[in-house]
Design a protein around this motif. Structure first.
Motif, PDB file in Angstrom:
ATOM      1  N   GLN A 201       0.824  -1.200   0.000  1.00  0.00           N
ATOM      2  CA  GLN A 201       0.000   0.000   0.000  1.00  0.00           C
ATOM      3  C   GLN A 201       0.867   1.263   0.000  1.00  0.00           C
ATOM      4  O   GLN A 201       1.966   1.276   0.553  1.00  0.00           O
ATOM      5  N   LEU A 202       0.364   2.309  -0.607  1.00  0.00           N
ATOM      6  CA  LEU A 202       1.069   3.595  -0.564  1.00  0.00           C
ATOM      7  C   LEU A 202       1.273   3.989   0.893  1.00  0.00           C
ATOM      8  O   LEU A 202       0.380   3.831   1.727  1.00  0.00           O
ATOM      9  N   GLY A 203       2.457   4.474   1.194  1.00  0.00           N
ATOM     10  CA  GLY A 203       2.772   4.877   2.558  1.00  0.00           C
ATOM     11  C   GLY A 203       3.368   3.778   3.420  1.00  0.00           C
ATOM     12  O   GLY A 203       3.768   4.030   4.558  1.00  0.00           O
ATOM     13  N   THR A 204       3.448   2.536   2.900  1.00  0.00           N
ATOM     14  CA  THR A 204       4.003   1.429   3.677  1.00  0.00           C
ATOM     15  C   THR A 204       5.494   1.646   3.935  1.00  0.00           C
ATOM     16  O   THR A 204       6.259   1.893   3.004  1.00  0.00           O
ATOM     17  N   ASN A 205       5.892   1.542   5.184  1.00  0.00           N
ATOM     18  CA  ASN A 205       7.301   1.738   5.543  1.00  0.00           C
ATOM     19  C   ASN A 205       8.144   0.520   5.164  1.00  0.00           C
ATOM     20  O   ASN A 205       7.629  -0.602   5.101  1.00  0.00           O
ATOM     21  N   PRO A 206       9.437   0.711   4.963  1.00  0.00           N
ATOM     22  CA  PRO A 206      10.320  -0.406   4.597  1.00  0.00           C
ATOM     23  C   PRO A 206      10.703  -1.258   5.799  1.00  0.00           C
ATOM     24  O   PRO A 206      11.692  -0.991   6.474  1.00  0.00           O
ATOM     25  N   VAL A 207       9.919  -2.268   6.097  1.00  0.00           N
ATOM     26  CA  VAL A 207      10.234  -3.169   7.210  1.00  0.00           C
ATOM     27  C   VAL A 207      10.865  -4.442   6.658  1.00  0.00           C
ATOM     28  O   VAL A 207      10.622  -4.847   5.517  1.00  0.00           O
ATOM     29  N   ALA A 208      11.688  -5.101   7.471  1.00  0.00           N
ATOM     30  CA  ALA A 208      12.515  -6.228   7.014  1.00  0.00           C
ATOM     31  C   ALA A 208      11.712  -7.341   6.360  1.00  0.00           C
ATOM     32  O   ALA A 208      12.143  -7.935   5.367  1.00  0.00           O
ATOM     33  N   MET A 209      10.518  -7.647   6.890  1.00  0.00           N
ATOM     34  CA  MET A 209       9.749  -8.782   6.378  1.00  0.00           C
ATOM     35  C   MET A 209       9.246  -8.562   4.950  1.00  0.00           C
ATOM     36  O   MET A 209       8.894  -9.514   4.253  1.00  0.00           O
ATOM     37  N   ASN A 210       9.205  -7.299   4.496  1.00  0.00           N
ATOM     38  CA  ASN A 210       8.695  -7.014   3.152  1.00  0.00           C
ATOM     39  C   ASN A 210       9.659  -7.407   2.046  1.00  0.00           C
ATOM     40  O   ASN A 210       9.243  -7.706   0.923  1.00  0.00           O
TER      41      ASN A 210
END
Length: 365
Positions: A201-210
């Motif tokens: 989704q737009l605005g999703t932060n870069p977290v390790a699991m992604n």
């Protein structure tokens, strides 16, 4: 109401997990039928539990289809879903097919695509090879796919752009989130000469699991996957695993035995991956695999050393593609320090040597 509005609703819906959306489309046929479905039909699908269904129905009742879609049309972003004709066929039959993705720029047709992946904390040699591979692939008309991460990914994109090619960045965050932040200019250049895309989704932060999840898209969009540098346990090897599952060809840049940045690559070689030992030869080889004719191929001629003075050529030959210190060359050559430094600086001015880090140089020719 236009079907695209229902597609946008499902793509932006956060009540349903990413992996369930395509399964729901398979069951209900399209997003319109899903949007108008009753609780009993949702329960009968067996895809959602009752708690999720109640939340989904409650939020759906408050969702203004036209208003939300209208807001999206005022952003610079576009989207593509499995329900649309523009959705890449390469993504249709992979494990965990994404329902869709957002993108900025212009999507290529995804023919003749090569991904370049590797270590974020790569060596000067890794940066150089990734850049050269990207540049020559771009010149030869290939689209370079990568993840815009620090290190090898970024240099692959930059090289392709320098070679006049199109490149696509698959992000592990929202399409509107630039990560790493220092790649702001690269992000803009990719959007002008290809596309930046993300299933998140737009605005999703870069977290390790992604990031491991997005790697399946990097490999799926590619015909060939290149691993430049990779440790024994790295995200690049996850991409290689996805590529193997998807039946893609894998090539690696070999490295020195005992070098932690090369352990993953050397392991892939032992498992049967192709080896890139000459970039021009590699371009010609994969052109046959991708059905490109020799006329499509433009390869860079190697710099000639014939015009170098003998003293400069002698010093040049003491260096290689891995960083080498001046003190080591002093021992090997027996030269005077000031004489060696003068020759090294002359070679650097000619673009034949580059300082990888303080007093350590690598070949550029």
């Amino acid at each position: 109401m236009n079907e695209i509005v229902y597609q946008y609703w499902l793509l932006s819906n956060e009540d349903i997990s990413y992996s369930k959306k395509v399964k729901l489309i398979d069951y209900f046929y399209d997003s319109y039928n899903l949007y108008t479905s009753q609780k009993s039909a949702l329960l009968n699908s067996g895809l959602l539990d009752e708690k999720t269904i109640d939340k989904f129905l409650f939020n759906r009742s408050k969702y203004d289809l036209q208003k939300e879609y209208e807001k999206f049309t005022h952003t610079p972003f576009s989207f593509s879903t499995v329900e649309g004709k523009a959705f890449p066929e390469k993504l249709m039959n992979i494990y965990d097919t994404p329902y869709g993705f957002y993108y900025l720029g212009n999507l290529p047709d995804f023919s003749n695509c090569v991904s370049i992946v590797g270590a974020r904390r790569c060596s000067a040699y890794g940066k150089k090879i990734a850049h050269e591979l990207g540049r020559e692939l771009g010149k030869a008309g290939f689209t370079v796919i990568s993840g815009m991460a620090r290190g090898v990914d970024s240099y692959g994109h930059k090289g392709c752009l320098e070679g006049g090619g199109n490149t696509v960045a698959v992000l592990g965050c929202g399409c509107d989130v630039i990560y790493p932040p220092e790649n702001h200019l690269l992000y803009e250049e990719i959007a002008k000469n290809g596309a930046v895309l993300s299933e998140y989704q737009l605005g999703t932060n870069p977290v390790a699991m992604n990031f491991p999840r997005r790697n399946r898209i990097v490999s799926a969009l590619s015909d060939i996957v290149i691993v430049v540098e990779a440790r024994e346990k790295s995200g690049s090897l996850i991409t290689a695993d996805f590529a193997l599952e998807q039946g893609k060809d894998i090539y690696v840049v070999p490295g020195r035995v005992g070098d932690s940045l090369s352990s993953g690559c050397n392991k892939l070689i032992s498992q049967g991956a192709g080896v890139i030992w000459d970039i021009n030869q590699f371009i010609n080889e994969i052109s046959d695999l991708c059905g490109k004719t020799p006329e499509n191929i433009v390869v860079k001629k190697k710099k000639s050393m014939m015009d170098l003075e003998p003293e400069l050529l002698q010093v040049y030959n003491y260096f290689d593609l891995y960083p080498k210190s001046l003190s080591t060359v002093l021992e090997e050559s027996g030269m005077d320090y000031l004489q060696l430094l003068s020759q090294v600086l002359a070679l650097e001015r000619k673009g034949l040597l580059a300082e990888a880090f303080k007093n350590n140089y690598i070949k550029q020719g």
